[in-house]
Design an enzyme around this catalytic site. Structure first.
Site: not given
Length: 192
Positions: A72-73
């Site tokens: 994720a970011d």
């Protein structure tokens, strides 16, 4: 717990992502590979989180072909400017001052690596802060040390409780892991 048809790796050191994934009911291990989080200068800000999340997942392609890998970011965007994680108190103060009294965008992208294929989905939320005074901002920075958070704040912390007037979108997207999307990505792998 939701048993999965194969082992799951969360490729993140974020304690918030770890807690949210646990609370969603999945068993997983954590493994992180340092990744270059730079992106092309001409890339639209709305595409950055997805690009970086996919880059993180790509690091695992040769390592764990038999496992699921979740990356994720999160990016915080005000105008055309991306606010990354602040390096120090001064940068956190600048970021929170910039966000004070305005609405900004938070985009979190998640990527699932399965069978040498990466599927990335982004989710966007709008966050409106009331006008914060310098004393409130300084108290938050000194007490919570938000140096591991995009935009210099955590919605679930004191500044979010007293400073956020309105959100449009998922609270969990702002927190760093849109669990409704993660669940849909992992649902085909749940053993029933």
């Amino acid at each position: 717990m939701f048993p999965l048809s194969r082992p799951l790796i969360l490729a993140s050191n974020s304690p918030r992502r770890k807690q949210l994934l646990q609370d969603t009911g999945f068993d997983f291990d954590i493994e992180v590979i340092p990744t270059d989080e730079s992106f092309p200068k001409n890339m639209p800000t709305s595409d950055v989180a997805a690009y970086i999340s996919a880059q993180k997942a790509e690091m695992f392609i040769a390592l764990h072909p038999e496992k699921l890998v979740l990356t994720a970011d999160t990016v915080v965007i005000i105008g055309d400017t991306i606010l990354n994680k602040p390096k120090d108190c001064q940068e956190a103060l600048q970021m929170l001052t910039m966000l004070s009294g305005t609405t900004h965008e938070v985009i979190t992208a998640v990527s699932l690596l399965a069978d040498n294929s990466i599927h990335t989905v982004s989710d966007t939320a709008q966050v409106t802060f009331r006008t914060l005074d310098k004393r409130e901002i300084n108290h938050y920075i000194e007490r919570y040390q938000p140096f591991d958070k995009a935009g210099g704040y955590g919605i679930q912390e004191w500044i979010g409780m007293i400073g956020i007037e309105r959100i449009e979108g998922s609270f969990y997207t702002i927190m760093g892991l849109p669990v409704h999307i993660v669940y849909q990505l992992l649902k085909p792998f749940i053993k029933i």
